[in-house]
Design a protein around this motif. Structure first.
Motif, PDB file in Angstrom:
ATOM      1  N   ALA A   1       0.838  -1.212   0.000  1.00  0.00           N
ATOM      2  CA  ALA A   1       0.000   0.000   0.000  1.00  0.00           C
ATOM      3  C   ALA A   1       0.862   1.248   0.000  1.00  0.00           C
ATOM      4  O   ALA A   1       0.586   2.217   0.695  1.00  0.00           O
ATOM      5  CB  ALA A   1      -0.944  -0.015   1.197  1.00  0.00           C
TER       6      ALA A   1
ATOM      7  N   GLY B   1       0.810   1.670  -4.965  1.00  0.00           N
ATOM      8  CA  GLY B   1      -0.184   0.619  -4.688  1.00  0.00           C
ATOM      9  C   GLY B   1      -1.558   1.246  -4.477  1.00  0.00           C
ATOM     10  O   GLY B   1      -2.569   0.754  -4.988  1.00  0.00           O
TER      11      GLY B   1
ATOM     12  N   GLU C   1      -0.948  -5.502   2.719  1.00  0.00           N
ATOM     13  CA  GLU C   1       0.163  -4.648   3.167  1.00  0.00           C
ATOM     14  C   GLU C   1       0.770  -5.268   4.428  1.00  0.00           C
ATOM     15  O   GLU C   1       0.064  -5.578   5.372  1.00  0.00           O
ATOM     16  CB  GLU C   1      -0.365  -3.227   3.435  1.00  0.00           C
ATOM     17  CG  GLU C   1       0.569  -2.312   4.199  1.00  0.00           C
ATOM     18  CD  GLU C   1       1.950  -2.131   3.573  1.00  0.00           C
ATOM     19  OE1 GLU C   1       2.031  -1.765   2.401  1.00  0.00           O
ATOM     20  OE2 GLU C   1       2.955  -2.375   4.288  1.00  0.00           O
TER      21      GLU C   1
ATOM     22  N   PRO D   1       9.186  11.195   2.086  1.00  0.00           N
ATOM     23  CA  PRO D   1       9.214  12.330   1.151  1.00  0.00           C
ATOM     24  C   PRO D   1       8.809  13.638   1.805  1.00  0.00           C
ATOM     25  O   PRO D   1       7.946  13.656   2.689  1.00  0.00           O
ATOM     26  CB  PRO D   1       8.180  11.955   0.088  1.00  0.00           C
ATOM     27  CG  PRO D   1       7.889  10.534   0.268  1.00  0.00           C
ATOM     28  CD  PRO D   1       8.264  10.151   1.655  1.00  0.00           C
TER      29      PRO D   1
ATOM     30  N   VAL E   1       2.782 -10.673   2.138  1.00  0.00           N
ATOM     31  CA  VAL E   1       2.592 -11.705   1.106  1.00  0.00           C
ATOM     32  C   VAL E   1       3.903 -12.481   1.005  1.00  0.00           C
ATOM     33  O   VAL E   1       4.975 -11.885   0.936  1.00  0.00           O
ATOM     34  CB  VAL E   1       2.216 -11.041  -0.240  1.00  0.00           C
ATOM     35  CG1 VAL E   1       2.248 -12.040  -1.384  1.00  0.00           C
ATOM     36  CG2 VAL E   1       0.844 -10.373  -0.125  1.00  0.00           C
TER      37      VAL E   1
ATOM     38  N   GLY F   1      10.524  -2.584   2.454  1.00  0.00           N
ATOM     39  CA  GLY F   1      10.909  -3.618   1.486  1.00  0.00           C
ATOM     40  C   GLY F   1      11.679  -3.064   0.306  1.00  0.00           C
ATOM     41  O   GLY F   1      11.621  -3.600  -0.801  1.00  0.00           O
TER      42      GLY F   1
ATOM     43  N   TYR G   1      14.918   5.417  -4.352  1.00  0.00           N
ATOM     44  CA  TYR G   1      14.239   5.566  -5.646  1.00  0.00           C
ATOM     45  C   TYR G   1      14.444   4.344  -6.543  1.00  0.00           C
ATOM     46  O   TYR G   1      14.520   4.498  -7.762  1.00  0.00           O
ATOM     47  CB  TYR G   1      14.759   6.816  -6.357  1.00  0.00           C
ATOM     48  CG  TYR G   1      14.565   8.091  -5.563  1.00  0.00           C
ATOM     49  CD1 TYR G   1      13.357   8.781  -5.615  1.00  0.00           C
ATOM     50  CD2 TYR G   1      15.581   8.590  -4.750  1.00  0.00           C
ATOM     51  CE1 TYR G   1      13.169   9.930  -4.879  1.00  0.00           C
ATOM     52  CE2 TYR G   1      15.399   9.747  -4.011  1.00  0.00           C
ATOM     53  CZ  TYR G   1      14.191  10.416  -4.083  1.00  0.00           C
ATOM     54  OH  TYR G   1      14.011  11.560  -3.351  1.00  0.00           O
TER      55      TYR G   1
HETATM   56  P1  FAD Z   1       6.803   2.154  -1.068  1.00  0.00           P
HETATM   57  O1  FAD Z   1       6.510   3.415  -0.372  1.00  0.00           O
HETATM   58  O2  FAD Z   1       8.182   1.634  -1.077  1.00  0.00           O
HETATM   59  O3  FAD Z   1       5.823   1.066  -0.479  1.00  0.00           O
HETATM   60  C1  FAD Z   1       5.883  -0.298  -0.762  1.00  0.00           C
HETATM   61  C2  FAD Z   1       4.915  -0.980   0.192  1.00  0.00           C
HETATM   62  O4  FAD Z   1       4.955  -2.370  -0.022  1.00  0.00           O
HETATM   63  C3  FAD Z   1       5.312  -0.742   1.659  1.00  0.00           C
HETATM   64  O5  FAD Z   1       4.197  -0.259   2.361  1.00  0.00           O
HETATM   65  C4  FAD Z   1       5.739  -2.125   2.132  1.00  0.00           C
HETATM   66  O6  FAD Z   1       5.467  -2.341   3.488  1.00  0.00           O
HETATM   67  C5  FAD Z   1       4.903  -3.013   1.240  1.00  0.00           C
HETATM   68  N1  FAD Z   1       5.458  -4.358   1.099  1.00  0.00           N
HETATM   69  C6  FAD Z   1       6.744  -4.692   0.780  1.00  0.00           C
HETATM   70  N2  FAD Z   1       6.859  -6.044   0.726  1.00  0.00           N
HETATM   71  C7  FAD Z   1       5.631  -6.553   1.023  1.00  0.00           C
HETATM   72  C8  FAD Z   1       5.120  -7.874   1.113  1.00  0.00           C
HETATM   73  N3  FAD Z   1       5.874  -8.953   0.874  1.00  0.00           N
HETATM   74  N4  FAD Z   1       3.821  -8.033   1.439  1.00  0.00           N
HETATM   75  C9  FAD Z   1       3.002  -6.956   1.663  1.00  0.00           C
HETATM   76  N5  FAD Z   1       3.446  -5.688   1.590  1.00  0.00           N
HETATM   77  C10 FAD Z   1       4.736  -5.496   1.258  1.00  0.00           C
HETATM   78  N6  FAD Z   1       9.844  11.312  -3.335  1.00  0.00           N
HETATM   79  C11 FAD Z   1       9.375  12.540  -3.677  1.00  0.00           C
HETATM   80  O7  FAD Z   1       8.579  12.664  -4.618  1.00  0.00           O
HETATM   81  N7  FAD Z   1       9.760  13.657  -2.982  1.00  0.00           N
HETATM   82  C12 FAD Z   1      10.628  13.581  -1.936  1.00  0.00           C
HETATM   83  O8  FAD Z   1      10.941  14.593  -1.303  1.00  0.00           O
HETATM   84  C13 FAD Z   1      11.149  12.302  -1.574  1.00  0.00           C
HETATM   85  N8  FAD Z   1      12.002  12.178  -0.523  1.00  0.00           N
HETATM   86  C14 FAD Z   1      12.231  10.943   0.013  1.00  0.00           C
HETATM   87  C15 FAD Z   1      12.876  10.832   1.237  1.00  0.00           C
HETATM   88  C16 FAD Z   1      13.015   9.595   1.854  1.00  0.00           C
HETATM   89  C17 FAD Z   1      13.689   9.492   3.182  1.00  0.00           C
HETATM   90  C18 FAD Z   1      12.505   8.440   1.220  1.00  0.00           C
HETATM   91  C19 FAD Z   1      12.607   7.087   1.888  1.00  0.00           C
HETATM   92  C20 FAD Z   1      11.927   8.532  -0.043  1.00  0.00           C
HETATM   93  C21 FAD Z   1      11.760   9.775  -0.650  1.00  0.00           C
HETATM   94  N9  FAD Z   1      11.110   9.934  -1.886  1.00  0.00           N
HETATM   95  C22 FAD Z   1      10.696  11.169  -2.293  1.00  0.00           C
HETATM   96  C23 FAD Z   1      10.778   8.765  -2.711  1.00  0.00           C
HETATM   97  C24 FAD Z   1       9.334   8.320  -2.516  1.00  0.00           C
HETATM   98  O9  FAD Z   1       9.072   8.222  -1.159  1.00  0.00           O
HETATM   99  C25 FAD Z   1       9.152   6.969  -3.139  1.00  0.00           C
HETATM  100  O10 FAD Z   1       9.584   6.959  -4.496  1.00  0.00           O
HETATM  101  C26 FAD Z   1       7.692   6.523  -3.106  1.00  0.00           C
HETATM  102  O11 FAD Z   1       7.055   6.876  -1.907  1.00  0.00           O
HETATM  103  C27 FAD Z   1       7.697   5.028  -3.283  1.00  0.00           C
HETATM  104  O12 FAD Z   1       6.396   4.570  -3.346  1.00  0.00           O
HETATM  105  P2  FAD Z   1       6.101   3.090  -3.787  1.00  0.00           P
HETATM  106  O13 FAD Z   1       4.661   3.037  -4.145  1.00  0.00           O
HETATM  107  O14 FAD Z   1       7.080   2.598  -4.766  1.00  0.00           O
HETATM  108  O15 FAD Z   1       6.260   2.157  -2.528  1.00  0.00           O
END
Ligand code: FAD
Length: 496
Positions: free
Chosen positions: A9, A13, A31, A54, A249, A428, A435
């Motif tokens: 999520a 997601g 999640e 972020p 999962v 994860g 990124y």
């Molecule tokens: P994620 O947020 O990585 O979520 C993946 C989800 O999958 C998680 O909730 C996890 O628990 C779940 N998951 C993993 N494995 C499993 C499993 N086996 N079963 C069930 N659930 C699972 N972006 C910007 O645009 N601006 C910013 O200023 C910025 N700064 C950042 C600063 C930091 C410190 C960080 C960490 C990131 C930053 N980013 C920024 C990047 C941005 O946060 C990410 O690119 C974006 O939030 C990633 O989203 P996502 O949907 O890929 O998944």
């Protein structure tokens, strides 16, 4: 009607769930955490509010689009406003630069504070805009592996816009060709970090990034960044999405090259379509038991990670803004340490985000400030994190004391820390990369995992580790590209 399972999520997601539910499919999200949002999460200590990940919000149109798709009024869920200053910059020699988002103010500040030609800066931003409109939008909105008619129509004019400097020069070299002052070059080199890359290696193509912040604008969501997660979660619920929290999962079930469902906590759930919002490396390695493909993904360099100190500061600093940067005195050496030596740099560039500047007395107790203090570090998890934290804290405090002329340690009331290992454990993300993979190679856009599996029918991918890349705007676009591919497949499976 066929049901869809989404694993994770995170913001991608959630956006995927909204898009598929809005198209009429029944959607379940699994999640592993007890909360939605993944990296986009939040916590509070003694009245100090902290967005965990972020902090920079650009391109709100991607969020608007989700509400339009779901036919729900955004104002009932989400409020945001543009901020006049993108960032306050502090240099070691005492120079300060205010990056206004209003162009004539920005050009004037460049002349008076940096000694840079304002017209050079505006020319740069105009070129950035052209590059974004002609090339960026094409690559960010389409699957590169199933390009479709529209992509094919637009690719020729897009390629005609790309110059030698965009592909064969580094971002640093391209920036040097525009600017006279070293400080302006540093400032525009910094944009490579917006997708976790190295400006001395990544191609000049990354000069497209400032367009988002300095042409389209920088925004602040009311309530902080967590308001994005909350709005999308509420919208998904409204559209009937079913959430399973604390539900890791373990396996994606496949049979004869087709998805059949998943296992969560040992229980099977059937579905013909599974969307993985989990890092592509871990999707193959853990959920598909496919070490070979995981290894192939691993050949691509990871983006940088981060070390963050969340500090409750018992005073307020009028010279600081929502976003603040304190530059390293040797920017090139800092990136050499992060990407080549894989170590912490002794004088790191420090970023401070303070949401109390936008909502004083709400994001922190009255007269106090919530500091999100971040440095870029290598994406490594097998090092002594406690030692890394200690060394980083000392370097950050020394720098801030020097440039703000205060004893910062004595003002810290509360503290929490996030490091690459915790990022990997909490979300994860392989090796704590912020990124997914870096954009250091000019082929990075093509090497990133597509939004679908070419081997397993019904398996799709969204999020920061797959096309078009990391950061909230791109993650939201990955959900749009995915739904454009998955909905026709779902229709084929269940013709009415
Ligand atoms: P994620 O947020 O990585 O979520 C993946 C989800 O999958 C998680 O909730 C996890 O628990 C779940 N998951 C993993 N494995 C499993 C499993 N086996 N079963 C069930 N659930 C699972 N972006 C910007 O645009 N601006 C910013 O200023 C910025 N700064 C950042 C600063 C930091 C410190 C960080 C960490 C990131 C930053 N980013 C920024 C990047 C941005 O946060 C990410 O690119 C974006 O939030 C990633 O989203 P996502 O949907 O890929 O998944």
């Amino acid at each position: 009607q066929s049901s869809v399972i989404i694993i994770g999520a995170g913001v991608a997601g959630l956006a995927s769930a909204i898009r598929l539910a809005a198209a009429g499919y029944s959607v379940q999200v699994f999640e592993q955490n007890s909360y939605p949002g993944g990296k986009l999460s939040y916590f509070e200590i003694n009245g100090y509010c902290f967005d965990a990940g972020p902090s920079l919000f650009t391109q709100p149109a991607n969020i608007e689009a989700l509400f339009a798709e779901a036919n729900e009024p955004i104002q009932d869920y989400f409020e945001y406003r543009q901020v006049p200053i993108a960032c306050q910059y502090f240099y070691e020699d005492g120079t300060r630069f205010t990056a206004y988002t209003q162009h004539d103010q920005l050009a004037q500040a460049a002349e008076s504070q940096l000694g840079e030609s304002g017209s050079n800066l505006l020319r740069y931003l105009n070129d950035s805009k052209q590059l974004y409109n002609k090339v960026g939008t094409l690559f960010l909105n389409h699957s590169l592996h199933k390009p479709g008619v529209l992509f094919q129509k637009k690719i020729i004019p897009a390629l005609a816009t790309i110059r030698y400097k965009h592909l064969f020069k580094s971002l640093n070299a391209l920036n040097r060709s525009y600017f006279q002052q070293e400080k302006t070059v540093h400032l525009f080199n910094r944009y490579a970090t917006y997708n976790g890359s190295n400006p001395y290696q990544a191609p000049g193509m990354l000069s497209v990034i400032p367009h988002l912040e300095l042409n389209e604008g920088t925004f602040y969501p009311k309530g902080g960044m967590i308001a994005i997660t909350n709005a999308l979660y509420q919208l998904a619920l409204k559209k009937g999405v079913q959430f399973h929290f604390n539900a890791p999962v373990e396996k994606i079930i496949t049979d004869k090259g087709r998805v059949k469902g998943i296992y969560s906590k040992g229980v099977p759930y059937a579905s013909n379509v599974v969307v993985s919002n989990v890092d592509a490396y871990f999707t193959y390695q853990r959920l598909l038991n496919d070490a070979k493909t995981a290894q192939k993904i691993n050949r691509q360099e990871r983006s940088s990670s981060a070390l963050i100190f969340y500090w409750g500061i018992k005073e307020s600093f009028p010279e600081l803004d929502l976003h603040n940067i304190f530059f390293s005195s040797n920017y090139a050496a800092e990136f050499e340490a992060i990407f080549k030596k894989k170590t912490l740099y002794a004088d790191p560039t420090v970023y401070i985000n303070i949401t109390a500047k936008c909502e004083p007395g709400i994001q922190a107790p009255p007269g106090k400030e919530n500091w999100f203090v971040m440095i870029n570090v290598p994406s490594v998890t097998e090092v002594d994190m406690a030692a890394m934290q200690q060394q980083a804290k000392a370097a950050i405090l020394a720098k801030l004391n020097r440039l703000l002329k205060r004893d910062i340690a004595s003002l810290i009331e509360v503290e929490a820390v996030l490091d690459p290992l915790k990022i990997e454990l909490n979300t994860g993300s392989y090796k704590g990369a912020l990124y997914g993979t870096s954009s250091n190679s000019k082929w990075a856009a093509f090497l990133r995992h597509p939004n679908f599996s070419s081997k397993i029918k019904g398996l799709y991918f969204v999020g920061g580790s797959v096309h078009p890349g990391g950061g909230i705007p791109l993650c939201l676009r990955s959900a749009k590209i995915m739904s454009g591919l998955a909905i026709p497949y779902l229709k084929k499976m269940n013709p009415h």
